[in-house]
Design an enzyme around this catalytic site. Sequence first.
Site, PDB file in Angstrom:
ATOM      1  N   GLY A 243       0.822  -1.200   0.000  1.00 39.91           N
ATOM      2  CA  GLY A 243       0.000   0.000   0.000  1.00 39.91           C
ATOM      3  C   GLY A 243       0.851   1.244   0.000  1.00 39.91           C
ATOM      4  O   GLY A 243       2.041   1.192   0.299  1.00 39.91           O
ATOM      5  N   GLU A 467      -5.003  32.728 -12.286  1.00 39.19           N
ATOM      6  CA  GLU A 467      -5.838  31.922 -11.386  1.00 39.19           C
ATOM      7  C   GLU A 467      -7.316  32.091 -11.708  1.00 39.19           C
ATOM      8  O   GLU A 467      -8.087  31.130 -11.638  1.00 39.19           O
ATOM      9  CB  GLU A 467      -5.575  32.289  -9.921  1.00 39.19           C
ATOM     10  N   HIS A 470      -8.229  29.678 -14.407  1.00 43.79           N
ATOM     11  CA  HIS A 470      -8.523  28.335 -13.892  1.00 43.79           C
ATOM     12  C   HIS A 470      -9.917  28.279 -13.271  1.00 43.79           C
ATOM     13  O   HIS A 470     -10.707  27.377 -13.540  1.00 43.79           O
ATOM     14  CB  HIS A 470      -7.522  27.946 -12.800  1.00 43.79           C
TER      15      HIS A 470
END
Length: 662
Positions: A243, A467, A470
């Site tokens: 894992g 930004e 986005h």
Amino acid sequence: MANDKQTNEEKQTQNNESGKPSMPGSKNPKANNNIFVVYAILLVAFIAINFMDLGSSGGTKTTDLEFYRMLKSNEVERVVIVNKEIVEVFLKTNPGAKDVSGGAKPEYTFNIGSVESFERKVDEIQSSFPDTNKISIEHQTRHNYVADVIGWILPLIILIGVWMFIMRKMGGGMGPGAQIFNIGKSRAKLFDNAEDKVKTNFNDVAGLEEAKIEIREIVDFLKNPKKYTELGGKIPKGALLVGPPGTGKTLLAKAVAGEAGVPFFSMSGSDFVEMFVGVGAARVRDLFKEAKAKAPCIVFIDEIDAIGRARGKNPNMGANDERENTLNQLLTEMDGFETDKGVIILAATNRADVLDKALMRAGRFDRQIHVELPDINEREAIFKVHLKPIKVSDEVKPEFLAKQTPGFSGADIANVCNEAALIAARKDKKSVEKQDFLDAVDRIIGGLEKRNKIITREEKRTIAFHEAGHATLSWLLEHAHPLIKVTIIPRGKALGAAWYLPEERQITTKEQIIDEICATLGGRIAEEITFGKISTGALNDLEKVTKQAYAMVTYFGMSDKIGNISFYDSTGQYEYAFSKPYSNETAILIDKEVRVIIDEAYNKAREILIKHKDGLTQLAQLLLEKEVIFSEDLEKIFGKRESFSSQEHKLIDEPNGNQQNL
Ligand code: NHX
Ligand code: ZN
């Protein structure tokens, strides 16, 4: 209380993953021993100096001029020249003085440069004296044997001291003997005696329900092996815990030892490896010898990929010989011991794919237990464990925190809780509030805020529009991840960021990837359409997009020209770095398709941004003003987002975490 331990266990996990365990209890005696050696050397040196001083036999120090004066006034009875350098002067006035050893004690002593010139001078002064008054000059050679011997022994002692010190340094705390003799000993840390006994049990392990069920069986094997062997079954020799980092593999292994109440040997795969040839194999042998002596017990090897990597993958690299020997020894030992002895080997790795197939063969690590990243319900359980020792305010709900931390491992969650407590303490709060936890999450994902970074107004504008690009796209695109907030405060390496809450899905559709690519390209596009120029700021975005596009084409069969072909290698057996598994024509085609995907996404995103340029500008302005904006602000500008509630849906539909992915 149980919580304290959980945290400690977690730390132990991290320690074991990065560092070497050391023998408990052997550090202190070793430190004392060292100090003893230093003291011994100092003592000997002190004595030696004292003895050397005894070589001269007392008398007040004087000068040659003073002596000549005394000689002229006829006070001197006789002189003794010792070792051709020291003159001892005996006066007529006090002939009875004795030194400690009973010999005559001189009144004065002084040093001379050469005996000849001294004698000449004395003769010169006495030339007028009558013969009876002339002093006698006696020569003596005195050997200070003690000083001589110590002069030899002292360097020797210092040398031995230094040597022992270096040996101890090399030993890294391996008990009182010099490390060189212990080099083939296993470096396993043993939890056995009362205070070291593993106290972790399954109650300390939150989440990991499936893994726990599988591993319970191992506990049962250790507790009553008869039950299984009587029917002719063989007890498994080992289990591999597989894992990602921080998911609690070490914790789970410890819990097995704690539940079964047996000794627990813990070591890291890298502990076998040393610069000397043959040491790894010797350590494996020693480990198994020790384990057999303590049976029934559990041997835990963390990071087994350090030795268990597939052999002979790169025949041109000869440097792996030592590792291969170690692995071969491990395989042999695992074959060699009988299972009814009750030694079970647990090993942890986060790269099961790179392990040698021989390790996974039946009769060795014949079981693989997958320890996965916790889902939302497991995270809630883990949060509950880690929140126990923390004073939290009532508004903090583990359920909410679990929702805010997709993709976090158990270790990350422990880190969030700790970080939140530290943040709250810094603000002198009485209890840890929700905002502290959110700040902690941000910090762990994004790094430290750097408000003091010097950024020009021009750059700030670029970042804000980047930004905003986005944000706008991820708001307007149906399949993009829901946005949490947008910030232009520098954090970590990034100057600004749009924060999403990634949906925890098991599969991703082509539409979702494309929308994500569009949203990621939004930063660069926003710069382009507002300023007419682009910047280097989009580096990370472009890197991400390129990788996604290549994955679409070469792994997921999502391009028409390449078709349903995947060059993904889940076995990890093929080294694609040197030879690609496709022809040059295909390579050209792949590159072309990647370009097509990115160009199409770019154009799609560009159209959307041009259409919503007003909103984009508003958003950027708002960002420059407030530095951080949240989804509410986006809603005010662009209106409600249709697919925004998908995350909510999921939670309402599957409140008990049954993963029913339709
Ligand atoms: C830099 N980093 O390293 C600055 C600090 C619009 C600026 N120069 O996409 O932070 O610009 O959505 C060498 C040259 C990284 C190394 C150029 C390393 C550029 C993050 C990219 C925000 N948010 N980009 C983003 C960002 C940057 C980078 C470089 C480099 C933004 C952007 C990095
Ligand atoms: Zn960006």
